[in-house]
Structure formats: structure tokens, C-alpha cells
Enzyme design. Structure first.
Site, PDB file in Angstrom:
ATOM      1  CD  GLU A 176     -10.808  69.800 -31.754  1.00  0.00           C
ATOM      2  OE1 GLU A 176      -9.719  69.549 -31.197  1.00  0.00           O
ATOM      3  OE2 GLU A 176     -11.041  70.877 -32.336  1.00  0.00           O
ATOM      4  CB  SER A 226      -4.223  78.801 -25.733  1.00  0.00           C
ATOM      5  OG  SER A 226      -3.514  78.196 -26.791  1.00  0.00           O
ATOM      6  CB  CYS A 281     -11.023  85.008 -23.295  1.00  0.00           C
ATOM      7  SG  CYS A 281     -12.192  85.947 -24.295  1.00  0.00           S
ATOM      8  CD  GLU A 383      -6.965  82.003 -20.263  1.00  0.00           C
ATOM      9  OE1 GLU A 383      -7.959  82.737 -20.421  1.00  0.00           O
ATOM     10  OE2 GLU A 383      -6.308  81.547 -21.218  1.00  0.00           O
TER      11      GLU A 383
END
Length: 498
Positions: A176, A226, A281, A383
Site C-alpha cells: 500500500e 519480512s 533484500c 536486517e
């Protein structure tokens, strides 16, 4: 205020939930649009449209489906500049990077253009007396994809390109935060000749995600995001009987051996660590130099490169990276930088005070560099997903091999060396799904597959390539005999091919 609607059954559909998400311009910090957030009923409407469309689409022969893919490819190339500008305006990455985002997705569409060959089954003549055996790959039905903000062009095309080419219909739930490009892709798919309902786009948050995971008519779900959410999607989706591939987070390492070409390695690492503001990523946020001499030299060269690194608005052709996607994400990155300081790592360069004149409210953060990072630090274990590079020093090849192998994530890793034997041994032994040898971002080409190990991926099948074809199809095997002469007695034992 511009309003971004759902795209169902070939047309824009106004939502009824009354809930909206803000879409920002990351360069200015201003809200530029709002996106509708779907209810479960709206997800169901999209699924019903997809079900109806898929029945006929699956009967279209693979060559004609491929022609739609060829035309979709042409339309993407026609609109490349406009798509890249739209993507940058919502994500914040520079225009050149947005074009790369779209191009890497387009390469999967090119792969899908070969679907007539990819769908061919297997055949054995004379497997038994008068018996032939053959297999065929058939579509699952309705598939769905839940995609992240960092690649709003590439990752949707990774998913729906192969799913649609193999005869499925598709429900896309994009992020979104930057939803406009996914809607435009669906419009172009209709322009390319796909029937209405073959590709639907439904915007939303957890309500829409759960509706997708629970819907009995959705047969497969692909996810990128994630690791915590990937695990949730995999667990809930498989519990509902779906086929699920869920790609999670990463903490990719770049190992530098003493014999490496340091100038080239450092330039590669700078691009891999700071490109797209680290929001990849497959970014390379940890550099692992072997030995003090190598580490000191790497640090010196990185500092030299950072002095020339240009951060700017996404439309600045001289900028090497732009703002991050949101103020909340900027704050998260800043919190991780402070965490590293509190844990005792040496903050060599602090990007938190960066401000761009005329764009002071934009979501900019300068490049940061840590040295003396230890595996016990939480800022190393997790991360960060921002323009932060960490130097983790080791004294031996074995230590360098151990760091990425023992990390909770296993998405990608790179080694920089001139030693072929060391590179080969590293590639064989490292406990990571994708390996680069003197390649800092080892994202495979479209006709291979993308997928990590450990908490970077849940499920057994990778993205795109032949793995993607397998994920979106099911195998049916036929054993055929055409009897002649007298009727044989019934067989009460399992048949064997004597």
C-alpha cells in the site's frame, strides 16, 4: 487528493471499506495520494472474477497465451519511462534504478513467452505391454501474490507473469506504500489481450492478506517481505491447504579475501550496500574482510568512495540513491544506527543528520558506516534495510565462511577473490541460497530461480524460472492401454510393468 482504486474484472473498482492508506512523495514528505484498503468481501469479489476468467483462460492454447505475454512485453517497453517515473515518485529510488526494477521483472515476462515449451510433459512409449505413460502440467486455478514496497514492478511480474502464462488467473495484493505501478501493470495486461479477471489488483493491509490466506478458492500464494510476516503467511496459508512460497528478510555478506581486486570490490560493495538506499533484500550490508591489512585497506577505500557518494531526489540523474520510502522507515533505520552505537560498534560515518536543501521534509538519510561489528550484536543479526554498511573483521577464511553460514538469514552472499579454489570451496560450503563470486548482488537471471535458505525463505519452491512453472502447475500422469481381442480378467493386485 488522488485516489488509487482496486482493479477487478478489467476495470477500476471503488472500495467500500472507508479505510485508506497514505501514499507519500518520499522526496518532499508530502501525501500525494491515498489508496483504498479492501475488505474481505472485496477480496472475494476479485476471486470470483478470477475464477470465472480462469476457466476459459486455461483452455486457451499455450501459444496464444504466449502471444499475450509478447504483447505485454512490448507495452512495458513502450511505457518504460512513464512507469519508471511513476515508480520513483512513490518509492523514492532514482529513475535509473526504477528502470532496472521494471527491466528485471520484464525478463521474467520474456521467460514466460516460452511457455509452450516449458509446459511440455514427459512421454514413455511401451512402459509395459501395449502401455504408454505420459504426464501433463495443468494450472492450479486462482493464485495470489503479496508483494513488498521495495520492488513494486519487478516482484509482481516475477509472480503473475508465470502464473498467468501457465493458465492461472491471479490476485495481486501490492504494498500500500507504492501501489500505482501494480495497477498500471494490470491495465497493460488487459491491453495486451488478457481477458478481464485474469489479473486483478486488490489493495489492503492485514485484512486483505488474511482474506487471501483463508479464501478456499485461492490455490497458491507467493509472498515477499519480512521474515516474521513470511513465516506467518506460510503457516496460515499452508494450514488452509494452499501451496505457499514465502520469501523473507536477508543480511547478505560480502567476503573479501586478501588477494581480491580491492578497488573493484569496494566499488561493487558501495553500489550493493547503498544503492536504492539499501532497500533491497539482495543488498550487501555486511563486508567481511579477511585479515587486518585487508580490513584497513577496505575501510580506507570505502571512506574515499563515501566522500563522492551523491544522495538526491529521485529525478536527479546525478544522484546515486534517493530517499527511503517513509518517515517511519527512516526512523527505523536511525534507531538501528543508534543501536549499533549502544552495542559498541564504531560508527565511522553517521548519516542521520543528512538534509537536502529544498527538500528538508523528504525521507532522506545519508550513508552510514560501522566498523568493529561483532556477531553478537543485534544490529548485525537483524536486517536494517537502509543505507548502512557494517564491517565485520575476521582473521581467516574459515571465520569468513562461518559468519554467513551461521546467520539466521541465508538469502545471498558474495566472495571477492582471484583464487578459484577458494571461491569454489566457499560456494560449495556456505549455508546460503544464492552465491556471487566477484558479483556483489547475485540475483539469478530469469531462466534460473531466486530463493534463499533458513529464515530468508519458507517453502520448498523458488521464484521464477522452472521452479516458478512447477509452483503454479500440478502434474497429471496418465497410464494408457488400448486393449485388443478378448476381455482380460480383472486384476486384484497392483499392476507392474513386467
Amino acid at each position: 487528493m488522488r485516489e488509487i482504486t482496486h482493479f477487478i474484472d478489467g476495470a477500476a473498482v471503488t472500495g467500500t471499506s472507508g479505510r485508506f492508506g497514505d501514499v507519500f512523495n518520499p522526496n518532499t514528505g508530502e501525501v500525494q495520494a491515498r489508496v483504498q484498503l479492501a475488505t474481505a468481501a472485496e477480496v472475494d469479489r476479485a476471486v470470483r472474477s478470477a475464477l470465472t476468467a480462469q476457466r476459459d483462460w486455461a483452455q486457451v492454447n499455450p501459444q496464444r497465451r504466449a502471444r499475450v505475454m509478447f504483447e505485454f512485453k512490448r507495452l512495458i517497453e513502450r511505457d518504460m519511462d512513464a512507469l519508471a517515473e511513476l515508480l520513483s515518485s512513490e518509492h523514492g529510488k532514482v529513475i535509473a534504478d526504477s528502470k532496472g526494477d521494471i527491466q528485471r521483472g520484464l525478463e521474467v515476462i520474456e521467460f514466460a513467452c516460452g511457455i509452450p515449451h516449458l509446459l511440455k510433459g514427459e512421454y514413455t512409449e511401451g512402459a509395459g505391454p501395449g502401455i504408454d505413460i505420459y504426464s501433463m502440467r495443468q494450472p492450479l486455478g486462482v493464485a495470489a501474490g503479496i508483494t513488498p514496497f521495495n520492488f513494486p514492478g519487478m516482484i509482481p511480474m516475477w509472480m503473475f507473469g508465470i502464473a498467468i502464462a501457465t493458465g492461472n488467473s491471479f490476485i495481486l495484493k501490492p504494498s500500500e506504500k507504492d501501489p500505482s505501478v501494480p495497477v498500471k501493470l494490470a491495465e497493460l495486461m488487459m491491453e495486451a489481450g488478457a481477458p478481464a479477471g485474469v489479473l486483478n489488483v486488490v489493495h489492503g493491509d492485514k485484512v486483505a492478506v488474511d482474506a487471501i490466506l483463508d479464501h478456499p478458492d485461492i490455490r497458491a500464494v507467493s509472498f515477499v517481505g519480512s521474515s516474521d510476516i513470511a513465516h506467518y503467511v506460510y503457516s496460515r496459508g499452508t494450514a488452509a491447504g494452499k501451496r505457499v512460497q514465502a520469501m523473507g528478510g536477508a543480511k547478505n555478506h560480502g567476503v573479501i579475501l586478501p588477494d581480491a581486486d580491492l578497488d573493484q570490490a569496494v566499488k561493487d560493495i558501495i553500489g550493493a550496500a547503498y544503492g536504492s538506499a539499501g532497500e533491497r533484500c539482495m543488498a550487501l550490508p555486511v563486508v567481511v574482510p579477511v585479515g587486518k591489512v585487508t580490513a584497513d585497506a577496505v575501510r580506507e577505500r570505502v571512506l574515499g568512495e563515501l566522500e563522492t557518494l551523491k544522495v538526491g531526489i529521485s529525478t536527479d540523474p546525478a544522484a546515486q540513491y534517493g530517499p527511503v520510502v517513509s518517515q517511519a522507515h527512516k526512523q527505523k533505520i536511525s534507531d538501528y544506527i543508534q543501536m549499533g552505537v549502544d552495542e559498541g560498534a564504531e560508527l565511522v560515518v553517521d548519516g542521520r543528520g543528512f538534509s537536502l536543501q529544498g527538500y528538508e521534509q523528504g525521507f532522506f538519510i545519508g550513508p552510514s558506516l560501522f566498523d568493529q561489528v561483532k556477531p553478537t550484536m543485534r544490529s548485525y543479526q537483524e536486517e536494517i534495510f537502509g543505507p548502512v554498511l557494517q564491517i565485520a573483521r575476521v582473521e581467516s577464511f574459515e571465520e569468513a565462511l562461518h559468519l554467513p553460514s551461521s546467520h539466521q538469514y541465508g538469502n545471498g552472499v558474495a566472495i571477492f577473490t582471484r583464487n578459484g579454489r577458494a571461491a569454489r570451496e566457499f560456494a560449495q560450503q556456505v549455508n546460503v541460497g544464492m552465491v556471487g563470486i566477484n558479483v556483489p548482488i547475485p540475483v539469478p537471471v530469469a531462466y534460473h530461480t531466486f530463493g534463499g535458505w533458513k529464515r530468508s525463505a519458507f517453502g520448498d519452491v523458488n521464484q521464477h524460472g522452472l521452479e516458478g512453472v512447477r509452483f503454479y502447475t500440478k502434474v497429471k500422469t496418465v497410464t494408457a492401454r488400448w486393449p485388443e481381442g478378448a476381455v482380460e480378467d480383472s486384476a486384484f493386485v497392483i499392476p507392474t510393468m513386467k
